[in-house]
Motif scaffolding. Structure first.
Motif, mmCIF file in Angstrom:
data_model
loop_
_atom_site.group_PDB
_atom_site.id
_atom_site.type_symbol
_atom_site.label_atom_id
_atom_site.label_comp_id
_atom_site.label_asym_id
_atom_site.label_seq_id
_atom_site.Cartn_x
_atom_site.Cartn_y
_atom_site.Cartn_z
ATOM 1 N N LEU A 55 -10.986 -0.551 -13.063
ATOM 2 C CA LEU A 55 -10.815 0.874 -13.318
ATOM 3 C C LEU A 55 -10.346 1.636 -12.095
ATOM 4 O O LEU A 55 -10.095 2.836 -12.170
ATOM 5 N N ASN A 56 -10.255 0.947 -10.938
ATOM 6 C CA ASN A 56 -9.872 1.603 -9.690
ATOM 7 C C ASN A 56 -8.412 1.314 -9.339
ATOM 8 O O ASN A 56 -7.892 0.239 -9.635
ATOM 9 N N PHE A 57 -7.790 2.271 -8.690
ATOM 10 C CA PHE A 57 -6.429 2.079 -8.196
ATOM 11 C C PHE A 57 -6.472 1.170 -6.961
ATOM 12 O O PHE A 57 -7.252 1.396 -6.040
ATOM 13 N N ASN A 58 -5.647 0.133 -6.941
ATOM 14 C CA ASN A 58 -5.624 -0.835 -5.838
ATOM 15 C C ASN A 58 -4.594 -0.405 -4.795
ATOM 16 O O ASN A 58 -3.384 -0.509 -5.015
ATOM 17 N N GLU A 59 -5.094 0.080 -3.645
ATOM 18 C CA GLU A 59 -4.209 0.557 -2.594
ATOM 19 C C GLU A 59 -3.331 -0.542 -2.001
ATOM 20 O O GLU A 59 -2.293 -0.262 -1.399
ATOM 21 N N LYS A 60 -3.734 -1.786 -2.174
ATOM 22 C CA LYS A 60 -2.977 -2.886 -1.573
ATOM 23 C C LYS A 60 -1.587 -3.035 -2.183
ATOM 24 O O LYS A 60 -0.747 -3.746 -1.628
ATOM 25 N N CYS A 61 -1.348 -2.365 -3.294
ATOM 26 C CA CYS A 61 -0.030 -2.491 -3.921
ATOM 27 C C CYS A 61 1.070 -1.912 -3.037
ATOM 28 O O CYS A 61 2.243 -2.196 -3.250
ATOM 29 N N THR A 62 0.716 -1.084 -2.042
ATOM 30 C CA THR A 62 1.730 -0.507 -1.150
ATOM 31 C C THR A 62 1.871 -1.291 0.150
ATOM 32 O O THR A 62 2.691 -0.922 0.994
ATOM 33 N N TRP A 63 1.063 -2.327 0.316
ATOM 34 C CA TRP A 63 1.144 -3.097 1.556
ATOM 35 C C TRP A 63 2.366 -4.010 1.512
ATOM 36 O O TRP A 63 2.523 -4.840 0.612
ATOM 37 N N SER A 64 3.217 -3.874 2.513
ATOM 38 C CA SER A 64 4.439 -4.665 2.567
ATOM 39 C C SER A 64 4.707 -5.069 4.011
ATOM 40 O O SER A 64 4.909 -4.201 4.872
ATOM 41 N N GLU A 79 12.177 -0.024 -1.121
ATOM 42 C CA GLU A 79 11.613 1.239 -1.607
ATOM 43 C C GLU A 79 11.423 1.191 -3.115
ATOM 44 O O GLU A 79 10.347 1.526 -3.632
ATOM 45 N N GLN A 80 12.464 0.764 -3.811
ATOM 46 C CA GLN A 80 12.393 0.707 -5.268
ATOM 47 C C GLN A 80 11.302 -0.255 -5.727
ATOM 48 O O GLN A 80 10.533 0.051 -6.651
ATOM 49 N N ARG A 81 11.217 -1.405 -5.073
ATOM 50 C CA ARG A 81 10.214 -2.405 -5.449
ATOM 51 C C ARG A 81 8.802 -1.861 -5.284
ATOM 52 O O ARG A 81 7.943 -2.015 -6.165
ATOM 53 N N LEU A 82 8.545 -1.210 -4.152
ATOM 54 C CA LEU A 82 7.204 -0.709 -3.890
ATOM 55 C C LEU A 82 6.836 0.445 -4.819
ATOM 56 O O LEU A 82 5.690 0.538 -5.280
ATOM 57 N N LEU A 83 7.792 1.322 -5.087
ATOM 58 C CA LEU A 83 7.514 2.421 -6.002
ATOM 59 C C LEU A 83 7.199 1.904 -7.402
ATOM 60 O O LEU A 83 6.338 2.443 -8.100
ATOM 61 N N GLU A 84 7.878 0.852 -7.796
ATOM 62 C CA GLU A 84 7.592 0.260 -9.101
ATOM 63 C C GLU A 84 6.184 -0.343 -9.116
ATOM 64 O O GLU A 84 5.478 -0.273 -10.131
ATOM 65 N N GLN A 85 5.778 -0.951 -7.981
ATOM 66 C CA GLN A 85 4.432 -1.517 -7.914
ATOM 67 C C GLN A 85 3.372 -0.417 -7.980
ATOM 68 O O GLN A 85 2.340 -0.583 -8.645
ATOM 69 N N VAL A 86 3.604 0.683 -7.282
ATOM 70 C CA VAL A 86 2.660 1.802 -7.329
ATOM 71 C C VAL A 86 2.566 2.333 -8.757
ATOM 72 O O VAL A 86 1.466 2.559 -9.286
ATOM 73 N N HIS A 87 3.726 2.515 -9.383
ATOM 74 C CA HIS A 87 3.730 3.007 -10.764
ATOM 75 C C HIS A 87 3.037 2.013 -11.693
ATOM 76 O O HIS A 87 2.251 2.408 -12.567
#
Length: 404
Positions: free
Chosen positions: A204-213, A127-135
């Protein structure tokens, strides 16, 4: 275009005062001509018989100055148009990009928190790792947008400086001074032409793949399908059942029959050729899951379809996985694949699943196929789905059953 009819964005100001008459050092006459060949001011004697510029391309000073004025006017109009385009890009496109990045980051953050809450005791570190990636991705997109803003602010300032310089020449220089500044006009114009217009960039776009785990997806699927309280009570709509299929009394089991049944009354909802059937319930939002027993069949399809899926004929329009209305996991003997719109992705499985779990997350726009026995995610499809979706089934060998 005449300089006196200059476009919007600058004013010519008052007419310049009387010019100080300048004389030709050779003939002592006014410098009223411009030699285009030698690019110098000359007098009438220079261009007459015996003059040094006889036969050269000659223009009157007034004509040459007017030509330069028109060139400056045109360039100023182009600069103004370019500035307006960049201003609009910064105000609309970059602002919209920033808002979408923040919105998508918020949605991604909620998705991560929601899923991890189901398995928090097992994956707090994930959880912590993914939240850091989103941030981090949100910060990256935000910093990219800030960098673009700073860059285009500098460009706008530079263009404004060039334009004001050209306007200053146009309004404050007399003909002779203007001609003497021709090289500077050229340099300013060339400098402006070297500035490129804004271009679309994925940075300039947010990359949704950062939440893929893979870990999160597998734990999430195991948690949802591991609890029968989280699965749907899916039943098959008998009005849609193909005449090559037999439906059980509890409307959960389909049995293939090579001979077309004459008992089934035809109707607009019924599949008349392919051995398909739709569920009674459709899903428009939220998370939904169901399991299917497929151990007795070596030819089946399981997935989702829209209500617009055609029901009649032997063409691909009504064949599951061969159109834009259906997304299915299929087996034919030892071959497994995921199919949509006639595109088939082969899946290499170590063994034939006895049970197949289907997860449909309409918030995240994900369709996932899962084998409960091994805890294996067989395939995940991520794409926007158009409208309500029905569970859909097809069987061309023995039976399959929805597990209650």
């Amino acid at each position: 275009m005449s300089a006196k009819g200059a476009g919007p964005g600058f004013e010519l100001g008052s007419e310049p005062g009387p010019q100080a008459e300048r004389l030709c050092p050779e003939h002592g006459q006014p410098l009223s001509w411009f030699c285009c060949s030698e690019r110098r001011l000359v007098c009438a004697a220079c261009v007459e018989q015996g003059g040094r510029c006889r036969g050269h391309r000659i223009r009157r000073v007034e004509e040459r100055a007017e030509q330069l004025r028109n060139k400056i006017v045109d360039q100023c109009e182009r600069l103004q148009s370019q500035s307006a385009g960049i201003t609009k890009y910064v105000a609309e496109v970059l602002t919209g990009k920033n808002q979408r990045a923040v919105s998508m980051a918020s949605a991604a953050r909620e998705l991560v928190i929601q899923r991890l809450s189901l398995v928090r005791n097992l994956c707090e570190s994930e959880e912590q790792r993914l939240l850091e990636q989103v941030h981090g991705e949100e910060e990256r997109a935000h910093q990219s947008i800030l960098t673009q803003r700073a860059h285009w602010a500098e460009v706008l300032q530079k263009l404004d400086t060039i334009r004001m310089s050209l306007v200053g020449m146009l309004t404050h220089l007399d003909d002779l001074q203007l001609i003497q500044k021709e090289q500077e006009v050229f340099e300013r114009t060339e400098e402006a032409e070297g500035i490129l217009d804004p271009q679309e960039s994925e940075k300039l776009n947010f990359n949704e793949k950062c939440t893929w785990s893979p870990l999160l997806t597998q734990l999430w699927a195991t948690t949802v399908l591991g609890s029968f309280s989280g699965t749907e009570d899916v039943r098959i709509d008998e009005r849609t059942v193909s005449p090559f299929l037999q439906l059980s009394d509890d409307r959960r089991t389909l049995t293939f029959n090579a001979k077309k049944s004459k008992i089934c009354a035809d109707g607009p909802e019924r599949f008349d050729h392919w051995p398909n059937a739709l569920a009674t319930t459709s899903f428009q939002s939220g998370l939904h899951a169901w399991m299917v027993n497929v151990q007795n069949s070596c030819a089946y399809k399981v997935g989702v379809a829209t209500g617009q899926l055609p029901r009649k004929g032997s063409g691909n329009d009504s064949r599951l996985g061969y159109n834009t209305f259906s997304w299915v996991f299929s087996r034919y003997n030892q071959d497994f694949c995921f199919s949509y719109n006639g595109q088939h992705k082969s899946l290499r499985l170590l063994r034939c699943p006895a049970k197949l779990g289907v997860l449909l997350d309409l918030q995240a726009q994900e369709l996932l196929f899962y084998e409960p026995a091994s805890g294996t995610v067989l395939h995940t499809h991520r794409a926007p789905f158009p409208g309500p979706l029905f569970p859909v089934f097809a069987v061309a060998d023995q039976t399959l059953s929805i597990i209650c």
